[in-house]
Design an enzyme around this catalytic site. Structure first.
Site, PDB file in Angstrom:
ATOM      1  N   ASP A 102       0.859  -1.177   0.000  1.00 47.49           N
ATOM      2  CA  ASP A 102       0.000   0.000   0.000  1.00 47.49           C
ATOM      3  C   ASP A 102       0.907   1.244   0.000  1.00 47.49           C
ATOM      4  O   ASP A 102       1.467   1.585  -1.042  1.00 47.49           O
ATOM      5  CB  ASP A 102      -0.914  -0.096   1.234  1.00 47.49           C
ATOM      6  CG  ASP A 102      -1.975   0.981   1.300  1.00 47.49           C
ATOM      7  OD1 ASP A 102      -2.450   1.418   0.246  1.00 47.49           O
ATOM      8  OD2 ASP A 102      -2.339   1.389   2.419  1.00 47.49           O
TER       9      ASP A 102
ATOM     10  N   ARG B  73     -10.882 -12.549   7.186  1.00 52.09           N
ATOM     11  CA  ARG B  73      -9.737 -13.236   6.575  1.00 52.09           C
ATOM     12  C   ARG B  73     -10.152 -14.532   5.898  1.00 52.09           C
ATOM     13  O   ARG B  73      -9.492 -15.018   4.988  1.00 52.09           O
ATOM     14  CB  ARG B  73      -8.679 -13.573   7.635  1.00 52.09           C
ATOM     15  CG  ARG B  73      -8.015 -12.361   8.268  1.00 52.09           C
ATOM     16  CD  ARG B  73      -6.804 -12.814   9.079  1.00 52.09           C
ATOM     17  NE  ARG B  73      -6.359 -11.830  10.050  1.00 52.09           N
ATOM     18  CZ  ARG B  73      -5.522 -10.823   9.774  1.00 52.09           C
ATOM     19  NH1 ARG B  73      -5.060 -10.669   8.563  1.00 52.09           N
ATOM     20  NH2 ARG B  73      -5.154  -9.983  10.722  1.00 52.09           N
TER      21      ARG B  73
HETATM   22  P1  5GP Z   1       1.732  -0.243   3.956  1.00 51.33           P
HETATM   23  O1  5GP Z   1       2.836  -0.186   4.955  1.00 51.33           O
HETATM   24  O2  5GP Z   1       2.180  -0.675   2.571  1.00 51.33           O
HETATM   25  O3  5GP Z   1       0.934   1.033   3.916  1.00 51.33           O
HETATM   26  O4  5GP Z   1       0.666  -1.263   4.513  1.00 51.33           O
HETATM   27  C1  5GP Z   1       0.811  -2.607   4.424  1.00 51.33           C
HETATM   28  C2  5GP Z   1      -0.201  -3.275   5.310  1.00 51.33           C
HETATM   29  O5  5GP Z   1      -1.385  -2.464   5.468  1.00 51.33           O
HETATM   30  C3  5GP Z   1      -0.677  -4.550   4.672  1.00 51.33           C
HETATM   31  O6  5GP Z   1       0.132  -5.625   5.031  1.00 51.33           O
HETATM   32  C4  5GP Z   1      -2.067  -4.673   5.235  1.00 51.33           C
HETATM   33  O7  5GP Z   1      -1.996  -5.282   6.512  1.00 51.33           O
HETATM   34  C5  5GP Z   1      -2.534  -3.247   5.422  1.00 51.33           C
HETATM   35  N1  5GP Z   1      -3.379  -2.787   4.303  1.00 51.33           N
HETATM   36  C6  5GP Z   1      -3.099  -1.884   3.351  1.00 51.33           C
HETATM   37  N2  5GP Z   1      -4.121  -1.727   2.501  1.00 51.33           N
HETATM   38  C7  5GP Z   1      -5.078  -2.596   2.915  1.00 51.33           C
HETATM   39  C8  5GP Z   1      -6.377  -2.944   2.411  1.00 51.33           C
HETATM   40  O8  5GP Z   1      -6.902  -2.442   1.411  1.00 51.33           O
HETATM   41  N3  5GP Z   1      -7.038  -3.901   3.122  1.00 51.33           N
HETATM   42  C9  5GP Z   1      -6.533  -4.495   4.225  1.00 51.33           C
HETATM   43  N4  5GP Z   1      -7.287  -5.415   4.810  1.00 51.33           N
HETATM   44  N5  5GP Z   1      -5.325  -4.204   4.719  1.00 51.33           N
HETATM   45  C10 5GP Z   1      -4.599  -3.264   4.057  1.00 51.33           C
END
Ligand code: 5GP
Length: 193
Positions: free
Chosen positions: A116, A178
């Site tokens: 993300d 999940r």
């Molecule tokens: P980042 O550090 O890349 O912003 O976030 C990574 C983590 O955020 C992912 O492993 C996940 O746990 C959570 N995350 C990011 N986007 C989503 C989403 O659309 N749905 C869910 N369930 N978790 C997300």
């Protein structure tokens, strides 16, 4: 898991984004790419360590592992996640990482559910590199490139998705959803309550 429970959870979805059939096709393709990339290394005697990021990657990891046909070891790590919120705090803590000696001796393939902002994986990659991994690559089921903040990209990507909050197939909201066998977009009223 009874169909009633799955039905109750699916009522919280705006729509299904990725069906079970598409997830199967994604796993087939990703495993083929991983096999092609790592086979020459492993045949040359280099060890492969697959590191699953808990908890979101477990369903995807279980599905691709059974399609990967080179010898490997498996470890897990936990990184701080969204908790009950649907937006990242930007603060990343890593817990239960594999032993540093194992990392230093291995080619590491990190398996994640979704990339993300990239803040979580950026931190994970820094730690693995600091510990001397022979190489570090990233396999992510989902990629939201429009949200990226950190300088990181995946080597193996299941599918790019738009900026929506998704659940199912390992991905949670407040640790629920999940067990949905597909990926859906959660209704915003659920997480903005
Ligand atoms: P980042 O550090 O890349 O912003 O976030 C990574 C983590 O955020 C992912 O492993 C996940 O746990 C959570 N995350 C990011 N986007 C989503 C989403 O659309 N749905 C869910 N369930 N978790 C997300």
């Amino acid at each position: 898991m009874s169909q009633d429970i799955i039905f109750a959870q699916s009522a919280d979805l705006e729509s299904i984004l990725i069906s079970e059939e598409e997830l199967t096709a994604i796993c087939d393709r990703i495993a083929r790419e991983i096999n092609e990339h790592y086979r020459p290394l492993v045949e040359a005697g280099e060890p492969l360590l697959v590191v699953g990021v808990l908890k979101g990657s477990v369903v995807f990891l279980a599905d691709i592992l059974r399609r990967i046909n080179v010898p490997l070891q498996i470890e897990f790590l936990r990184a701080s996640s969204y908790g009950r919120s649907s937006t990242s705090s930007g603060v990343v803590a890593i817990k239960h990482a594999p032993a540093p000696e194992l990392i230093a001796a291995s080619h590491v393939l990190v398996v994640e559910d979704i990339l993300d902002t990239g803040n979580t994986l950026y931190k994970v990659f820094s730690v693995l590199r600091e510990q001397g991994a022979k190489s570090v690559k990233l396999c992510t089921l989902l990629d939201k490139p429009s949200r990226r903040q950190a300088d990181i990209s995946a080597d193996f990507v299941g599918r790019e998705i738009p900026d929506a909050f998704v659940v199912g197939y390992g991905l949670d909201y407040a640790d629920y959803y999940r067990n949905l066998p597909y990926i859906g977009i959660l209704k915003p009223e659920i997480y903005s309550k």
